[in-house]
Design a protein around this motif. Structure first.
Motif, PDB file in Angstrom:
ATOM      1  N   LEU A 298       0.831  -1.207   0.000  1.00 22.63           N
ATOM      2  CA  LEU A 298       0.000   0.000   0.000  1.00 22.63           C
ATOM      3  C   LEU A 298       0.867   1.259   0.000  1.00 22.63           C
ATOM      4  CD1 LEU A 298      -2.787  -1.187   2.440  1.00 22.63           C
ATOM      5  CD2 LEU A 298      -3.088  -0.558   0.050  1.00 22.63           C
ATOM      6  N   ASN A 299       1.997   1.176   0.703  1.00 20.73           N
ATOM      7  CA  ASN A 299       2.911   2.301   0.739  1.00 20.73           C
ATOM      8  C   ASN A 299       3.443   2.592  -0.663  1.00 20.73           C
ATOM      9  OD1 ASN A 299       4.153   4.231   2.319  1.00 20.73           O
ATOM     10  ND2 ASN A 299       6.059   3.052   2.481  1.00 20.73           N
ATOM     11  N   GLU A 302       1.028   4.484  -2.692  1.00 20.41           N
ATOM     12  CA  GLU A 302       0.399   5.599  -1.997  1.00 20.41           C
ATOM     13  C   GLU A 302       0.013   6.727  -2.950  1.00 20.41           C
ATOM     14  OE1 GLU A 302       2.577   6.839   1.522  1.00 20.41           O
ATOM     15  OE2 GLU A 302       1.057   8.373   1.914  1.00 20.41           O
ATOM     16  N   LEU A 305      -3.285   6.025  -4.371  1.00 19.43           N
ATOM     17  CA  LEU A 305      -4.352   6.278  -3.395  1.00 19.43           C
ATOM     18  C   LEU A 305      -4.600   7.768  -3.242  1.00 19.43           C
ATOM     19  CD1 LEU A 305      -3.409   3.647  -0.685  1.00 19.43           C
ATOM     20  CD2 LEU A 305      -5.453   3.644  -2.122  1.00 19.43           C
ATOM     21  N   ALA A 306      -3.486   8.559  -3.302  1.00 17.19           N
ATOM     22  CA  ALA A 306      -3.650  10.001  -3.192  1.00 17.19           C
ATOM     23  C   ALA A 306      -4.395  10.537  -4.408  1.00 17.19           C
ATOM     24  CB  ALA A 306      -2.291  10.663  -3.041  1.00 17.19           C
ATOM     25  N   THR A 309      -8.658   8.587  -4.356  1.00 17.09           N
ATOM     26  CA  THR A 309      -8.897   8.142  -2.973  1.00 17.09           C
ATOM     27  C   THR A 309      -9.942   7.040  -2.884  1.00 17.09           C
ATOM     28  OG1 THR A 309      -8.698  10.486  -2.498  1.00 17.09           O
ATOM     29  CG2 THR A 309      -9.095   9.014  -0.632  1.00 17.09           C
ATOM     30  N   VAL A 310     -10.902   7.045  -3.804  1.00 12.06           N
ATOM     31  CA  VAL A 310     -11.993   6.073  -3.726  1.00 12.06           C
ATOM     32  C   VAL A 310     -11.473   4.637  -3.783  1.00 12.06           C
ATOM     33  CG1 VAL A 310     -12.483   5.970  -6.193  1.00 12.06           C
ATOM     34  CG2 VAL A 310     -14.336   5.613  -4.555  1.00 12.06           C
ATOM     35  N   ALA A 312      -9.199   3.385  -2.011  1.00 15.82           N
ATOM     36  CA  ALA A 312      -8.952   2.917  -0.642  1.00 15.82           C
ATOM     37  C   ALA A 312     -10.204   2.286  -0.044  1.00 15.82           C
ATOM     38  CB  ALA A 312      -8.477   4.072   0.233  1.00 15.82           C
ATOM     39  N   VAL A 313     -11.346   2.747  -0.515  1.00 16.31           N
ATOM     40  CA  VAL A 313     -12.625   2.316   0.039  1.00 16.31           C
ATOM     41  C   VAL A 313     -12.851   0.809  -0.124  1.00 16.31           C
ATOM     42  CG1 VAL A 313     -15.114   2.515  -0.407  1.00 16.31           C
ATOM     43  CG2 VAL A 313     -13.711   4.571  -0.162  1.00 16.31           C
ATOM     44  N   PHE A 314     -12.263   0.217  -1.151  1.00 12.38           N
ATOM     45  CA  PHE A 314     -12.534  -1.201  -1.442  1.00 12.38           C
ATOM     46  C   PHE A 314     -11.459  -2.156  -0.923  1.00 12.38           C
ATOM     47  CE2 PHE A 314     -14.821   1.301  -4.546  1.00 12.38           C
ATOM     48  CZ  PHE A 314     -16.095   0.794  -4.392  1.00 12.38           C
ATOM     49  N   ILE A 315     -10.434  -1.580  -0.280  1.00 12.02           N
ATOM     50  CA  ILE A 315      -9.317  -2.424   0.155  1.00 12.02           C
ATOM     51  C   ILE A 315      -9.784  -3.598   1.012  1.00 12.02           C
ATOM     52  CG2 ILE A 315      -7.269  -2.490   1.641  1.00 12.02           C
ATOM     53  CD1 ILE A 315      -6.538   0.288   0.627  1.00 12.02           C
ATOM     54  N   SER A 316     -10.570  -3.314   2.047  1.00 16.72           N
ATOM     55  CA  SER A 316     -10.972  -4.374   2.973  1.00 16.72           C
ATOM     56  C   SER A 316     -11.879  -5.381   2.299  1.00 16.72           C
ATOM     57  CB  SER A 316     -11.689  -3.783   4.184  1.00 16.72           C
ATOM     58  OG  SER A 316     -10.781  -3.098   4.987  1.00 16.72           O
ATOM     59  N   TYR A 377     -20.257   4.183  -7.910  1.00 11.94           N
ATOM     60  CA  TYR A 377     -18.964   4.882  -7.964  1.00 11.94           C
ATOM     61  C   TYR A 377     -18.483   5.158  -9.377  1.00 11.94           C
ATOM     62  CZ  TYR A 377     -18.672   3.698  -3.010  1.00 11.94           C
ATOM     63  OH  TYR A 377     -18.926   3.596  -1.686  1.00 11.94           O
ATOM     64  N   LEU A 431      -3.730  -7.136  -3.213  1.00 10.85           N
ATOM     65  CA  LEU A 431      -3.578  -5.692  -3.412  1.00 10.85           C
ATOM     66  C   LEU A 431      -2.771  -5.399  -4.675  1.00 10.85           C
ATOM     67  CD1 LEU A 431      -2.945  -4.625   0.290  1.00 10.85           C
ATOM     68  CD2 LEU A 431      -4.966  -4.105  -1.109  1.00 10.85           C
TER      69      LEU A 431
ATOM     70  N   THR B 294     -17.584  -2.509   5.266  1.00  5.07           N
ATOM     71  CA  THR B 294     -16.286  -1.823   5.329  1.00  5.07           C
ATOM     72  C   THR B 294     -16.222  -0.726   4.283  1.00  5.07           C
ATOM     73  OG1 THR B 294     -15.215  -3.348   3.775  1.00  5.07           O
ATOM     74  CG2 THR B 294     -15.108  -3.930   6.102  1.00  5.07           C
ATOM     75  N   VAL B 295     -16.874  -0.969   3.127  1.00  4.47           N
ATOM     76  CA  VAL B 295     -16.896   0.051   2.081  1.00  4.47           C
ATOM     77  C   VAL B 295     -17.615   1.287   2.604  1.00  4.47           C
ATOM     78  CG1 VAL B 295     -17.704   0.608  -0.235  1.00  4.47           C
ATOM     79  CG2 VAL B 295     -16.812  -1.680   0.267  1.00  4.47           C
ATOM     80  N   LEU B 298     -15.346   3.061   5.143  1.00  2.00           N
ATOM     81  CA  LEU B 298     -14.220   3.745   4.507  1.00  2.00           C
ATOM     82  C   LEU B 298     -14.710   4.935   3.684  1.00  2.00           C
ATOM     83  CD1 LEU B 298     -12.110   0.637   3.514  1.00  2.00           C
ATOM     84  CD2 LEU B 298     -11.429   2.441   5.086  1.00  2.00           C
ATOM     85  N   GLU B 302     -13.706   9.013   3.923  1.00  2.00           N
ATOM     86  CA  GLU B 302     -12.874   9.285   2.756  1.00  2.00           C
ATOM     87  C   GLU B 302     -12.105  10.596   2.894  1.00  2.00           C
ATOM     88  OE1 GLU B 302     -14.943   8.716  -0.994  1.00  2.00           O
ATOM     89  OE2 GLU B 302     -13.108   9.285  -2.071  1.00  2.00           O
ATOM     90  N   LEU B 305      -9.017   9.997   4.747  1.00  7.69           N
ATOM     91  CA  LEU B 305      -8.015   9.316   3.914  1.00  7.69           C
ATOM     92  C   LEU B 305      -7.380  10.300   2.940  1.00  7.69           C
ATOM     93  CD1 LEU B 305      -9.875   5.964   3.230  1.00  7.69           C
ATOM     94  CD2 LEU B 305      -7.770   6.265   4.553  1.00  7.69           C
ATOM     95  N   THR B 309      -3.162  10.448   3.720  1.00 10.45           N
ATOM     96  CA  THR B 309      -3.187   9.235   2.909  1.00 10.45           C
ATOM     97  C   THR B 309      -2.490   8.059   3.576  1.00 10.45           C
ATOM     98  OG1 THR B 309      -2.798  10.782   1.116  1.00 10.45           O
ATOM     99  CG2 THR B 309      -2.984   8.459   0.520  1.00 10.45           C
ATOM    100  N   VAL B 313      -2.541   3.022   4.356  1.00 11.47           N
ATOM    101  CA  VAL B 313      -1.488   2.014   4.275  1.00 11.47           C
ATOM    102  C   VAL B 313      -1.668   0.907   5.316  1.00 11.47           C
ATOM    103  CG1 VAL B 313       0.987   1.748   4.735  1.00 11.47           C
ATOM    104  CG2 VAL B 313       0.188   3.543   3.188  1.00 11.47           C
ATOM    105  N   ILE B 315      -4.635  -0.154   6.638  1.00 10.19           N
ATOM    106  CA  ILE B 315      -5.985  -0.742   6.688  1.00 10.19           C
ATOM    107  C   ILE B 315      -5.933  -2.266   6.737  1.00 10.19           C
ATOM    108  CG2 ILE B 315      -8.088  -1.102   5.337  1.00 10.19           C
ATOM    109  CD1 ILE B 315      -7.919   1.800   4.453  1.00 10.19           C
TER     110      ILE B 315
END
Lengths: 448, 448
Positions: A298-299, A302, A305-306, A309-310, A312-316, A377, A431, B294-295, B298, B302, B305, B309, B313, B315
């Motif tokens: 993820l780093n 980054e 993600l910056a 941003t959306v 990040a919402v689906f990561i989990s 989305y 990921l 989770t979506v 998150l 947002e 995040l 940012t 990393v 999550i």
């Protein structure tokens, strides 16, 4: 923490009589379940109120941990009597549980024969067949007649617990096979024992793995399995009930490991907070350190993600789903291996099947999830999620089925390939898949 | 897909003889394991080369699914012979597996007595004790002498498989208890059977749950357990080997469910890709839909995040760790419930213990992880991660131990509280914890 017997008032005598009656209503199994849940003084009191035979029967059903606790609350004479009445293998298990000093003291109080038996059993490896066999058996000579064999059984000075299966030996204690008591009884009295020997012969050695011996008992439906030493001389019998106990313990171990915990080796309620924590800490740490892989991934992304941003919402959701389909596959394969349905030589067939299963499941999730995400989305994000779900499910199902097979191949317990471990491994790779798909779909808007 | 017998050349005769010799080297258990891995023609060929007794023994060890497949490759006469030699409960299982039409055809070929027995067993609920009991047993009258009982056994026209435990009934088939063959043999010949009845009496009814009956057999070490109808009349015996099979199947079910999959109810390799997918699809979908929580979380955060940012990393690491500690707890509790060590009334004690276990584990991870993260990403981030790990571990261990207890309470199989389900539930709440902690530590820099 020895409890002492209090002087008893007349009112208390009535109470004790009532308690004694109450105890008579419970079966041995029920008492063995209920007593260990009371505190030690209450246990010991009830235990002393039971008729001796029942007390011994209940004691034998106790887990060694509970046996050891209870012994502190009983009089030494009674303890000696209990120890003498126990089967040698159960006694060995109890001594194993006791502090060495206490075990030595009790061992010295046993009869010479009992002491020798127990010491011999304790000499075998804890996971070996020698440790769970009973040295109390009746063996027959092949040349005896059925009638003589029955006479021998009828006039035994001490009758062993198990008589349904009788090993047959030659003059040098070499094992020739087994006969069943039922066959002996049904046979013509003049028949030689040799003729009654079961056509199919199974035996294990004292150092055979316990689980292997227990599985053989289950698969061949053996009431009892003879154990021999390195010179093929009979030394004991493993009975079906001990096999059931071993298999239950092995399953408990597999189940605990499937979630990244080590088995407790004692009843849950008798394990303290720190013991429970210790059984889980190592795996939790190992998994957390492995999970730092996801931090690295993820780093690395980054900037993605910056920029968007959306994502990040689906990561989990994505890593969770990958972990779930991987766990489903690994658990299925681990169990199939444990019960002997598949083996390493099936590896190619299994992983190919599982990859297709993963593809089917991934396609299903993509079809359901893609449009929903796209509607909320935007269609580009919906496409990314759909493709990622498809690839992640296929990949993690493949990984989940491959890992336990590899573990088996290199000699690690496949059950150690826990669901959490598969999840953790699938998280980082999932990921990578996610961001690669996103980069293709979104192009410079993401990477730029 | 019936295979037919080919005309055989002289060279082939030699080959068959060699094959027959080769087969003689394998034990019944080995053959029962190896044959189902071959294709049907090869299986049927080898099967026909075995001496009849062995062929029957091997067939009985087959899983019903494999039995059914093999039957297509065998001659009708041989099939009839096999069916007649099988125990009634095994035959019922096989008929259950067959297409209804085939089962009816074979049933019509059975002797009237066998047909009646099988039909009766098939009339009981599939999960009931009635389904796994054998109606082949020898019962004794309480008023018989031991000698008369043994004479009766010796002169049976058809000897049942199981003779180690003999039920005793009164004149109206009412069950009075059991005696063991060993006791009969050891007793003085004039002793009345009534005096030999085991002091402790266990019995179940035809509609008792199979697992309950099997656990009783295991816990009370019963070689066989009598089954009675609603009028307390003896109708069958459940033997220890059938109990072992039931417990193995129950454990397989629990293991599959622990990873969010339904059990296959057949050997792994005989299940197709779509069947495997179907057994997992429902749970995978349910979990994915739950994961959409989770979506939502998150999505809600947002702006956080977007502002910081680097929070994204961690999550996967945090939700993964929460899921892992929750799974460890739930699996431990589920198993302890399955083997009867804990029950719902222990709920408070258990969740309180587990919360402390979670706290200890969380503290450990915080102490290890906090400084590392702080060193790389700054001390404020390190603090957030440390506190979040501590709270998440405590919380998810609590949830993981509570859920299976609640499931049991409302009558759901606790094993359905799978590791993936606990992980999914802990994921969303874990993220809430994470962002709340972050908001407190970072203040307006995050929320503004």
């Amino acid at each position: 923490m020895a409890t002492t017997v209090q002087p008893i008032s007349p009112a208390a005598v009535d109470e004790l009589a009532a308690l004694r009656l109450e105890l008579a209503d419970f079966s041995t199994v029920e008492l063995a379940e209920e007593l260990p849940r009371m505190d030690l003084a209450d246990q010991a009191l009830r235990f002393r109120l039971l008729p001796k035979d029942r007390a011994l029967a209940v004691f034998e059903e106790f887990d060694p941990v509970h046996q050891q606790e209870l012994i502190d609350g009983l009089k030494t004479d009674f303890v000696r009597e209990i120890l003498e009445s126990m089967e040698a293998d159960d006694r060995a298990k109890l001594f194993d549980e006791m502090p060495a000093k206490v075990a030595t003291r009790f061992q010295s109080q046993l009869s010479a024969a009992d002491r020798r038996q127990t010491a011999q059993l304790l000499g075998y490896d804890p996971e070996s067949a020698g440790r769970i066999m009973t040295p109390d058996y009746v063996s027959l000579r092949a040349s005896m007649s059925a009638a003589a064999a029955i006479e021998r059984i009828r006039h035994l000075r001490e009758r062993p617990r198990h008589l349904d299966v009788l090993p047959v030996t030659d003059g040098h204690r070499k094992l020739l096979g087994t006969v069943t008591l039922a066959d002996l009884v049904s046979a013509d009295p003049d028949t030689e024992v040799a003729e009654l020997i079961a056509s199919e012969h199974y035996q294990v050695s004292t150092d055979t793995d316990q689980e292997e011996a227990a599985r053989l008992i289950q698969e061949a439906n053996l009431n009892a399995l003879p154990v021999v030493d390195h010179e093929d001389r009979l030394v004991g019998l493993i009975t079906w009930d001990d096999a059931m106990e071993v298999l239950e313990a092995e399953d408990t171990e597999d189940v605990a490991r499937s979630a990244g915990a080590e088995p407790l080796d004692r009843p849950y309620l008798s394990a303290g907070v720190f013991m429970l924590a210790r059984k889980r800490a190592v795996w939790l740490l190992v998994l957390a350190v492995s999970a730092s892989l996801t931090v690295t991934v993820l780093n690395y992304y980054e900037t993605y993600l910056a920029n968007v941003t959306v994502l990040a919402v689906f990561i989990s959701l994505l890593t969770g789903t990958g972990g779930n389909s991987g766990s489903q596959a690994s658990v299925t394969i681990i169990r199939a291996m444990a019960v002997g349905e598949v083996r390493f030589s099936d590896a190619f067939r299994i992983t190919w099947r599982e990859s297709r299963v993963g593809f089917v499941l991934g396609a299903l999730l993509a079809i359901v999830g893609g449009p929903v995400v796209g509607f909320v989305y935007g269609w580009d994000i919906g496409l990314i999620i759909a493709v990622t779900l498809l690839v992640i499910c296929t990949w993690s199902t493949f990984v989940g089925s491959l890992l336990p097979l590899l573990a088996k191949k290199v000699g690690i317990d496949p059950a150690l390939v826990s669901a959490p471990m598969v999840s953790t491994l699938c998280d980082a790779t999932g990921l990578l898949i996610y961001f690669s798909v996103a980069a293709v779909v979104l192009g410079p808007a993401l990477t730029g």
